[in-house]
Design an enzyme around this catalytic site. Structure first.
Site, short mmCIF file in Angstrom:
data_model
loop_
_atom_site.label_atom_id
_atom_site.label_comp_id
_atom_site.label_asym_id
_atom_site.label_seq_id
_atom_site.Cartn_x
_atom_site.Cartn_y
_atom_site.Cartn_z
N ARG A 160 0.86 -1.19 0.00
CA ARG A 160 0.00 0.00 0.00
C ARG A 160 0.89 1.23 0.00
NH1 ARG A 160 -4.06 2.38 4.65
NH2 ARG A 160 -2.12 3.33 5.33
N TYR A 172 -2.70 11.80 7.32
CA TYR A 172 -3.01 10.52 7.94
C TYR A 172 -2.58 9.37 7.02
CZ TYR A 172 -5.62 6.62 9.86
OH TYR A 172 -5.96 5.39 10.39
N ASP A 236 -5.18 4.01 -0.34
CA ASP A 236 -6.34 4.28 0.51
C ASP A 236 -6.65 5.77 0.45
OD1 ASP A 236 -8.28 4.43 2.44
OD2 ASP A 236 -7.11 3.46 4.02
N HIS A 238 -9.22 7.08 2.20
CA HIS A 238 -9.76 7.41 3.53
C HIS A 238 -11.06 8.20 3.49
CE1 HIS A 238 -6.59 5.69 5.95
NE2 HIS A 238 -5.69 6.26 5.19
N GLU A 262 -8.95 2.13 -2.31
CA GLU A 262 -9.76 1.85 -1.13
C GLU A 262 -10.48 3.08 -0.60
OE1 GLU A 262 -8.86 0.58 3.53
OE2 GLU A 262 -7.31 0.31 2.00
N GLU A 288 -14.45 -1.23 5.61
CA GLU A 288 -13.86 -1.40 6.93
C GLU A 288 -14.71 -0.73 8.02
OE1 GLU A 288 -10.36 1.68 7.83
OE2 GLU A 288 -10.02 0.60 5.95
N ARG A 309 -13.82 -5.13 2.90
CA ARG A 309 -12.80 -4.69 3.85
C ARG A 309 -13.17 -4.95 5.32
NH1 ARG A 309 -8.52 -3.94 4.35
NH2 ARG A 309 -8.18 -1.77 4.94
N GLU A 365 -4.61 -7.29 4.78
CA GLU A 365 -3.83 -6.17 5.29
C GLU A 365 -3.00 -6.63 6.49
OE1 GLU A 365 -4.51 -1.49 6.57
OE2 GLU A 365 -6.20 -2.88 6.58
N TRP A 429 -11.92 12.29 6.94
CA TRP A 429 -10.47 12.05 6.92
C TRP A 429 -10.13 10.70 6.32
CZ3 TRP A 429 -8.77 7.81 9.57
CH2 TRP A 429 -9.61 7.29 10.58
#
Length: 429
Positions: A160, A172, A236, A238, A262, A288, A309, A365, A429
């Site tokens: 990643r 982040y 990602d 986010h 992602e 996720e 996820r 992951e 975020w």
């Protein structure tokens, strides 16, 4: 002779005799449930919700564990339904993490009673190991390249990629960001390479979407030029983008052949993924923050995503995630289970036992836990040549050292909050 009701132990030895909620912070905060049967067989479950750990601990201790004493440890499905359908208030991360902890602990016990590693009860191996991806990041390209090389040296075969953005001081997902390394007291507080700070409130970071959309394709162009076309690369976003912004990013990244993109947009309105899918062939991973199979229905049936996820820890346990992944398999959608270090070794082990058994495994992951974390949990899983394999010990293959855990008491810690650089508006975020 009458038949015991579901959930009532036929054999007194399999009755749940005790249930303990364990909160410790060996490198970061974890909530662990430990169940013990009358004959002393123990099972562990992960109930960690990052930044809301004590809420889950209270839910478990005050509302769930009293219901478990005396129940049949073998009655996993009935117990799952009892905790989910038997409560008026359903779903949500706190509820589902609590149910997941119970479910996982019961599977741990069942496999130990059978004398088998858990994956054998889930159908046995479908593969040698679970392909894992690592987290490479850097404030600039030079630092990012060094991080990728380091992960390749560790044996990772999928990476990643997260990068700093010119004009933003902290981002982040970038381990070298200031907020990932320094707490409000000035003391080092990097959280197993996760930018959460030990403090009574979240740190606030600045964000600029247009700068990010300009910069990200340049990063992947440079990474492909340096490391070639074969290395699987992931990214990602986010949840930071609107659907049209996400569609643009997916299209701009198509030349660099990502394994997946992602969390491109907030997932509350699943219909938004239609617009993204219409505009890009870049594979999409999401979920996720999803907690139940019902969060995925439209996404699966309209084939709007490619990877699931959700972790065992936040989606109701092994029982529930297996249902989600079986449903996904109907639509040729694969697993991509969330697994950073806010999933404890218990949760990661559960994901590996499931991942090695299911037919539609995609990728796992993997962020390595700190030494302190591994000293508390002592996991039996192994990472070799890019693959994670669960241990061959009966059950999950994870322990819990109470004495070591007591040396690491809970400390408040939170992930950051994003505000737009332009005007200070709060942003995803």
């Amino acid at each position: 002779m009458s038949t015991p009701a579901p959930g009532v132990a036929r054999d007194a030895a399999t009755r749940i005799a005790s249930a303990e909620v364990l909160v410790a912070s060996p490198g970061r905060n974890f909530v662990t449930l430990r169940l013990r049967t009358e004959d002393g067989v123990e099972g562990l479950g992960d109930a960690t919700v990052n930044g809301r750990e004590l809420a889950v601990a209270s839910y478990l201790g005050d509302h769930v564990t009293p219901l478990l004493i005396g129940r049949d440890a073998h009655a996993i499905e009935d117990t799952w339904q009892y905790l989910y359908r038997g409560a008026y208030w359903r779903r949500g991360p706190v509820t589902m993490a609590a149910i997941a902890a119970v479910d996982t602990a019961l599977w741990d016990i069942k496999a130990k009673l059978a004398g088998l590693p858990l994956y054998q009860l889930l159908g046995g191996r479908s593969r040698r190991g679970c392909l894992a991806y690592g987290h490479a990041s850097g404030a600039d390209l030079e630092e990012l390249f060094d991080s990728i090389r380091d992960h390749l040296d560790q044996g990772f075969r999928a990476i990643r990629v997260q990068s700093g953005i010119p004009g933003l001081g902290s981002v982040y997902g970038v381990a070298s960001s200031a907020n990932a390394a320094v707490g409000e007291t000035g003391a080092t507080s990097r959280y197993d390479h996760e930018p959460a700070r030990r403090a009574i409130r979240p740190v606030e970071e600045e964000w600029d979407t247009r700068a990010y959309l300009r910069h990200a394709p340049k990063v992947f162009e440079a990474v492909r030029a340096e490391f070639g076309p074969e290395l699987p690369l992931l990214h990602d976003a986010h949840h930071r983008l609107t659907p049209i912004q996400a569609a643009r990013l997916g299209k701009d990244l198509e030349p660099y052949d990502l394994f997946w993109l992602e969390d491109v947009t907030p997932a509350e309105n699943t219909a938004m993924l239609r617009r993204v899918r219409e505009h890009t062939t870049t594979p999409l991973a999401i979920g996720e923050v999803f907690n139940t199979i019902w969060d995925y229905r439209e996404l699966f049936e309209e084939q709007l995503i490619d990877y699931v996820r959700s972790p065992v820890t936040h989606a109701g346990g092994i029982t529930a995630l297996r249902r989600i992944l079986d449903y996904a398999a109907v639509y040729q959608i694969k697993s991509g289970v969330h697994g950073p270090t806010d999933i404890s070794p218990v949760g990661l082990a559960a994901a590996l036992h499931l991942g090695i058994a299911i037919p539609n495994f995609g990728i796992q992951e993997y962020m390595k836990h700190s030494r302190a974390t591994d000293e508390v949990f002592r996991p039996a899983y192994r990472f070799t040549d890019g693959l994670l394999t669960p241990g061959e010990e009966p059950g999950l293959g994870v322990g819990y050292d109470d004495e070591t855990a007591r040396a690491h008491p809970y400390a408040p810690a939170y992930l950051p909050v994003n505000r737009l650089q332009l005007d200070g508006s709060l942003h995803d975020w």
